[in-house]
Design a protein around this motif. Structure first.
Motif, PDB file in Angstrom:
ATOM      1  N   LEU A  73      -7.837 -53.139-100.252  1.00 13.67           N
ATOM      2  CA  LEU A  73      -7.811 -51.702-100.480  1.00 13.67           C
ATOM      3  C   LEU A  73      -6.863 -51.030 -99.485  1.00 13.67           C
ATOM      4  N   LEU A  74      -6.979 -51.445 -98.252  1.00 15.24           N
ATOM      5  CA  LEU A  74      -6.224 -50.779 -97.184  1.00 15.24           C
ATOM      6  C   LEU A  74      -5.422 -51.813 -96.402  1.00 15.24           C
ATOM      7  N   GLU A  75      -4.174 -51.459 -96.143  1.00 15.38           N
ATOM      8  CA  GLU A  75      -3.361 -52.318 -95.289  1.00 15.38           C
ATOM      9  C   GLU A  75      -2.804 -51.473 -94.165  1.00 15.38           C
ATOM     10  N   VAL A  76      -3.032 -51.919 -92.954  1.00 16.91           N
ATOM     11  CA  VAL A  76      -2.501 -51.223 -91.793  1.00 16.91           C
ATOM     12  C   VAL A  76      -1.421 -52.106 -91.206  1.00 16.91           C
ATOM     13  N   LYS A  77      -0.241 -51.533 -91.026  1.00 17.68           N
ATOM     14  CA  LYS A  77       0.867 -52.372 -90.576  1.00 17.68           C
ATOM     15  C   LYS A  77       1.480 -51.860 -89.290  1.00 17.68           C
ATOM     16  N   ASN A  78       1.406 -52.667 -88.281  1.00 19.54           N
ATOM     17  CA  ASN A  78       2.111 -52.446 -87.014  1.00 19.54           C
ATOM     18  C   ASN A  78       1.916 -51.056 -86.413  1.00 19.54           C
ATOM     19  N   ILE A  79       0.693 -50.629 -86.337  1.00 23.21           N
ATOM     20  CA  ILE A  79       0.456 -49.332 -85.712  1.00 23.21           C
ATOM     21  C   ILE A  79       0.555 -49.452 -84.199  1.00 23.21           C
ATOM     22  N   SER A  80       1.296 -48.519 -83.589  1.00 27.83           N
ATOM     23  CA  SER A  80       1.389 -48.480 -82.133  1.00 27.83           C
ATOM     24  C   SER A  80       1.199 -47.051 -81.649  1.00 27.83           C
ATOM     25  N   TRP A  81       0.634 -46.958 -80.471  1.00 23.69           N
ATOM     26  CA  TRP A  81       0.445 -45.641 -79.864  1.00 23.69           C
ATOM     27  C   TRP A  81       0.459 -45.834 -78.353  1.00 23.69           C
ATOM     28  N   GLY A  82       1.575 -45.492 -77.742  1.00 20.45           N
ATOM     29  CA  GLY A  82       1.723 -45.742 -76.301  1.00 20.45           C
ATOM     30  C   GLY A  82       1.418 -47.202 -76.025  1.00 20.45           C
ATOM     31  N   ASN A  83       0.715 -47.462 -74.918  1.00 16.81           N
ATOM     32  CA  ASN A  83       0.304 -48.836 -74.728  1.00 16.81           C
ATOM     33  C   ASN A  83      -1.184 -49.012 -75.014  1.00 16.81           C
ATOM     34  N   VAL A  84      -1.752 -47.980 -75.643  1.00 14.79           N
ATOM     35  CA  VAL A  84      -3.184 -48.025 -75.919  1.00 14.79           C
ATOM     36  C   VAL A  84      -3.453 -48.863 -77.168  1.00 14.79           C
ATOM     37  N   VAL A  85      -2.561 -48.690 -78.169  1.00 19.52           N
ATOM     38  CA  VAL A  85      -2.638 -49.522 -79.362  1.00 19.52           C
ATOM     39  C   VAL A  85      -1.257 -50.128 -79.570  1.00 19.52           C
ATOM     40  N   GLN A  86      -1.202 -51.450 -79.652  1.00 22.33           N
ATOM     41  CA  GLN A  86       0.108 -52.082 -79.757  1.00 22.33           C
ATOM     42  C   GLN A  86       0.195 -52.972 -80.982  1.00 22.33           C
ATOM     43  N   ASN A  87       1.022 -52.520 -81.925  1.00 19.41           N
ATOM     44  CA  ASN A  87       1.381 -53.379 -83.031  1.00 19.41           C
ATOM     45  C   ASN A  87       0.169 -53.945 -83.785  1.00 19.41           C
ATOM     46  N   ALA A  88      -0.744 -53.067 -84.099  1.00 19.30           N
ATOM     47  CA  ALA A  88      -1.968 -53.544 -84.742  1.00 19.30           C
ATOM     48  C   ALA A  88      -1.809 -53.571 -86.260  1.00 19.30           C
ATOM     49  N   SER A  89      -2.108 -54.698 -86.867  1.00 22.90           N
ATOM     50  CA  SER A  89      -2.065 -54.829 -88.324  1.00 22.90           C
ATOM     51  C   SER A  89      -3.357 -55.469 -88.797  1.00 22.90           C
ATOM     52  N   PHE A  90      -3.907 -54.967 -89.887  1.00 19.88           N
ATOM     53  CA  PHE A  90      -5.051 -55.641 -90.491  1.00 19.88           C
ATOM     54  C   PHE A  90      -5.222 -55.152 -91.918  1.00 19.88           C
ATOM     55  N   ILE A  91      -6.055 -55.834 -92.675  1.00 22.14           N
ATOM     56  CA  ILE A  91      -6.355 -55.384 -94.030  1.00 22.14           C
ATOM     57  C   ILE A  91      -7.853 -55.164 -94.180  1.00 22.14           C
ATOM     58  N   ALA A 126       4.334 -45.457 -84.237  1.00 27.94           N
ATOM     59  CA  ALA A 126       4.962 -46.264 -85.272  1.00 27.94           C
ATOM     60  C   ALA A 126       3.871 -46.900 -86.105  1.00 27.94           C
ATOM     61  N   GLY A 127       4.246 -47.311 -87.314  1.00 27.65           N
ATOM     62  CA  GLY A 127       3.272 -48.000 -88.147  1.00 27.65           C
ATOM     63  C   GLY A 127       3.166 -47.397 -89.527  1.00 27.65           C
ATOM     64  N   ARG A 128       2.592 -48.175 -90.441  1.00 24.04           N
ATOM     65  CA  ARG A 128       2.447 -47.711 -91.809  1.00 24.04           C
ATOM     66  C   ARG A 128       1.039 -47.967 -92.295  1.00 24.04           C
ATOM     67  N   ILE A 129       0.621 -47.149 -93.241  1.00 19.79           N
ATOM     68  CA  ILE A 129      -0.689 -47.335 -93.843  1.00 19.79           C
ATOM     69  C   ILE A 129      -0.497 -47.439 -95.349  1.00 19.79           C
ATOM     70  N   LEU A 130      -1.041 -48.474 -95.951  1.00 19.48           N
ATOM     71  CA  LEU A 130      -0.934 -48.640 -97.397  1.00 19.48           C
ATOM     72  C   LEU A 130      -2.317 -48.609 -98.024  1.00 19.48           C
ATOM     73  N   LEU A 131      -2.469 -47.783 -99.038  1.00 23.24           N
ATOM     74  CA  LEU A 131      -3.721 -47.729 -99.781  1.00 23.24           C
ATOM     75  C   LEU A 131      -3.460 -48.280-101.162  1.00 23.24           C
TER      76      LEU A 131
END
Ligand SMILES: Nc1ncnc2c1ncn2[C@@H]1O[C@H](COP(=O)(O)OP(=O)(O)OP(=O)(O)O)[C@@H](O)[C@H]1O
Ligand SMILES: [Mg+2]
Lengths: 331, 503
Positions: B260-278, B310-315
């Motif tokens: 249903l949901l795809e999260v691709k390479n989300i980053s936010w400062g150094n708090v969240v780095q390159n996080a991807s999951f489905i 940075a990062g993308r969200i796919l629904l």
């Protein structure tokens, strides 16, 4: 028992007490003409205080209502002299109020300037603009239809009183029965929770200032008609009256709690006090002192009442208890 | 240990309008013991300790300190009597520094002008933190810190002066396992110095590590006091809820559908780095990690509460833009935040108004609110979640902590969100309600909703999730299908920074 009544109707009791006191101590107080006069006197401040209630409920403040009213009034005066009927001038006065309110809203909601500072600035800007476009002169002599519509009498009831009544009713309706009203309370109660609940905080906040501006515009229409003049220096001290009415009426300066009904009573209390002091021939200088003292003590009593209530009782419980199914799980 | 009784409370009553919060409570505290107060949400635990701390006044009953009757009229008196309290709801001042908060009301001053001695306070605070084995800068502002760190500051505050009695109301509900460990070490040390500790917690597993005696409360009454070593956890639960709880079902998986949901390479400062999951339809996805691993932040980014770098969200395969909570909700994503007071509830509003807040259109007739519909929805939620209250109009600030949490859950269940993000959903929630919430999440999943659950409670993650993602220092460090074989021991190293089988 008495405590409970005082709790809910504290300000109502103050109004009744003052009413009785004044009817006893002044022979003219109870004259129909005088009573109508009080209502007429408070109609402008009530209308503006209604707008102020929206703003304060969001935990904001609008110090620019006086100059906003003056500027709208001047715009009405100028357009009336263009001989284009009275509809457009009235409308443009209200629109100008809305526009300046919108500017307040943008400064505060979008650009994150503290409301106190933003509206303090607007206070000076609007006053300056009113003086500038009139060159400091008062504009006189308006068509009689305009004077009738804005400040005439309908079957011996002053028309401004009718306007105030309508504005109050609409505001009560908006705050209690619309989504927008609920959003106003939510934002004042907890801005972050409101935002995370999907409420458009910036837009709702901006609208609160627009509404306040609109009420200034309506106030300006009445004021211009009553004085048959548009003065750039009008509306001095309006912010005091409006804020005082709101706070005396029980709205919290922190936002989120309060009502239009309270504001209306606050405005009436102040109006009656002014009228009574006049009837009793109290010097205008002394009047200012009395009014200031009353405002502060009203807020003091309100705080006192609140602190008592917070420590010992839950507000919502005065309402009839709802029969909720499983109130105590697993007994 | 000697059995000298320090504090004795006899026949304590306390009523709030419509509730008898305390009903003839008896309670006794001995020197050098850790005494746990146990009970469901709204049982009256916090109310009892607030009477000791001077935050509330008892209606009747006696409080004896060392055999002498005392009248604890306010917080000041309580403190002077040697009682210090860590409240369930944070009571720190956000705009002040850590050191200023720790010494609030007991500032260290320099003569001759009673100038506040900032340096000395900061130095002493530093010492306390060193003793606690925790790295917090005393100069930092409290509002810039995470909930867990704030909780540690609260704890530090109670250690400033030597007290005879320390009260801790759910101190571990929002801190990491490591910090909990440190806290227990400190508690043991205090105990050996003869300090008596009153301890409230809904985490039953941790009790055996520190607790000596337990007093169980139910509906404002005390059910009894027992020695920890004489009872099992199941017996305690039965005392608390008055019946035995049914066992939890294992997470069901046969209804899990397509991605249903795809999260691709989300980053936010150094708090969240390159996080991807489905996330799949009908799935419960657990996020494990230490406090501060970036899980909440990742969720807030996904929900548009924060702007990602940075990062993308796919629904359902299509890219969506989410820059604000409004957009997220529009796409059917709901977020139950971690700190209920700060950004979950409007405390000055009633239960009903809070519940409908995220989905007002549902209780509107066109432009207008329908009070009738609102009350109906609120009543249903209150019933479904067993919120302990006598009225749906009750202001949420008057609800017990756990019941406030239930109201927030009710709020999000009322939205028609397809994806629900629960951030620490059972914080401060009692065992019975916890089981109900798990059941509810399972039920939602079976209806085809997808759930992301962030939790610092590993057993909970393993019990509830179909799949577990582990985060460490802003990165996703591992992923497990929950096929019945994963264990705490398997997940733990990844939480601490090991590398795992990222599938
Ligand atoms: N100030 C208040 N006004 C009205 N009711 C209150 C107030 N404080 C607490 N209550 C009510 O008293 C009862 C006991 O609340 P208390 O906070 O002591 O529960 P608790 O055992 O600490 O629960 P939790 O585990 O959820 O923290 C609840 O029903 C609560 O709604
Ligand atoms: Mg509690």
């Amino acid at each position: 028992m008495f405590h409970k009544i005082a709790d809910r109707f504290g300000i109502g009791i103050a109004i009744v007490a003052l009413f009785i006191f004044l009817s006893v101590s002044s022979p003219h107080f109870l004259d129909i003409a005088n009573l109508l006069n009080i209502l007429l006197q408070v109609s402008i401040s009530t209308i503006i205080a209604v707008g102020m209630t929206f703003v304060i409920l969001t935990s904001g403040i609008d110090l620019s209502v006086g100059p906003l009213t003056a500027f709208s009034s001047v715009i009405i005066g100028l357009t009336l002299h263009l001989d284009i009927g009275i509809g457009i001038p009235i409308l443009s006065g209200i629109l100008v109020g809305a526009l300046l309110g919108f500017m307040n809203g943008i400064l505060i909601a979008k650009l994150k300037i503290p409301a106190f500072i933003a509206t303090l600035g607007m206070m000076s800007v609007a006053r300056g603009a009113a003086l500038f476009i009139t060159n400091g002169q008062t504009i006189h002599m308006f068509p009689s239809e305009f004077r009738f519509i804005s400040a005439g009498n309908l079957m011996s009831i002053p028309i401004p009183v009718i306007y105030a009544f309508v504005v109050v009713m609409i505001a009560i309706f908006i705050l209690n029965y619309t989504k927008f009203g609920r959003h106003i309370y939510a934002i004042g109660g907890n801005k972050e929770a409101a935002r995370l609940s999907g409420i458009n905080v910036k837009s709702v906040e901006t609208w609160a200032y627009i509404i306040c501006g609109i009420t200034c515009g309506i106030g300006a229409v009445i004021l211009t008609g009553r004085l048959n003049a548009a003065q750039p220096i009008a509306g001095i001290g309006y912010e005091l009256d409006a804020i005082a009415a709101v706070i005396i009426g029980g709205t919290s300066l922190n936002g989120g709690e309060g009502s239009i009904g309270g504001t209306l009573m606050g405005a009436i209390l102040i109006g009656m006090l002014r009228n009574g002091l006049n009837l009793l021939n109290v010097s205008p200088f002394l009047q200012q002192i009395v009014i200031g003292a009353v405002i502060v003590s009203a807020v003091f009593f309100d705080q006192y009442r609140r602190s008592k209530k917070d420590s010992s009782a839950a507000k919502g419980l005065n309402r009839p208890s709802q029969a909720v199914g499983a109130t105590k799980p697993y007994q | 240990m000697d059995h000298e009784v320090i504090l004795r409370m006899q026949d304590i009553n306390k009523a709030f309008p419509g509730v008898q919060a305390l009903d003839h409570i008896n309670f006794e505290l001995r020197k050098g013991e850790v005494h746990c107060l146990l009970g469901e949400n709204g049982a009256g635990k916090s109310t009892l300790i607030k009477i000791m701390s001077g935050a509330h006044q008892k209606d009747s009953g006696t409080v004896l300190l060392y055999g002498k009757e005392v009248d604890i009229k306010n917080a000041h008196i309580s403190r002077d009597l040697g009682i210090s309290t860590i409240y369930q709801e944070m009571s720190l001042i956000p705009g002040m520094s850590v050191a200023e908060n720790i010494f609030l009301g007991e500032e260290i001053v320099k003569s001759p002008f009673y100038i506040v001695d900032k340096e000395k306070m900061e130095k002493q605070a530093e010492e306390i933190f060193r003793e606690m084995n925790i790295d917090i800068n005393p100069k930092r502002l409290v509002k810039e810190m995470s909930t867990a760190q704030q909780q540690m500051v609260e704890i530090a505050r109670s250690l400033v002066k030597k007290r005879q009695i320390i009260i801790m109301d759910e101190p571990t509900s929002s801190i990491s396992d490591k910090d909990t460990h440190e806290l227990f070490r400190i508690i043991h040390k205090l105990k050996s110095q003869g300090v008596a500790i009153i301890y409230i917690s809904h985490r039953l597993q941790e009790l055996s590590e520190i607790v000596d005696r337990i007093t169980v409360m139910r509906d404002g009454q005390d059910i009894g006091t027992v020695n920890m070593k004489d009872v099992t956890i199941d017996q305690l639960i039965t005392m608390m809820v008055g019946r035995t709880l049914e066992k939890m079902d294992k997470p069901v998986r046969d209804h899990i559908g397509e991605v249903l949901l795809e999260v691709k390479n989300i980053s936010w400062g150094n708090v969240v780095q390159n996080a991807s999951f489905i996330l799949r339809k009908g799935e419960i996805l657990g996020f494990a990690g230490l406090v501060g691993a970036g899980r909440s932040e990742l969720m807030r980014l996904l929900f548009g509460a924060e702007k990602m770098d940075a990062g993308r969200i796919l629904l359902q395969g299509a890219q969506v833009e989410i820059h604000s909570p409004i957009q997220a909700i529009g796409h059917g994503i709901g977020y139950l935040s971690e700190d209920r007071k700060r950004d979950g509830l409007v405390l000055s509003m009633g239960i009903d108004q809070n519940i409908t807040m995220a989905n007002l259109p549902r209780v509107c007739n066109g432009f207008f609110l329908s009070r009738k519909k609102e009350q109906l929805e609120a009543k249903n939620s209150v019933q479904a979640l067993n919120v302990a209250t006598n009225s749906i109009h009750k202001l949420v600030k008057f609800l017990s902590g756990g019941n406030q949490q239930k109201v927030i859950i009710g709020k999000w269940l009322l939205t028609d969100c397809q994806i629900l993000i629960f951030d620490e959903p059972t914080r401060g929630i009692d065992v019975g309600a916890r089981a109900e919430i798990y059941k509810l999440m399972n039920g939602l999943a079976q209806l085809g909703k997808s759930i992301i659950m962030v939790s610092s409670d590993l057993p909970e993650i393993i019990r509830v999730s179909n799949r577990v993602i582990v985060m460490n220092q802003g990165r996703i460090s591992g992923e497990f299908e929950n096929d019945g074989t994963i264990t705490q021991e398997g997940i733990m190293p990844l939480m601490l920074g090991g590398v795992g089988n990222v599938s």
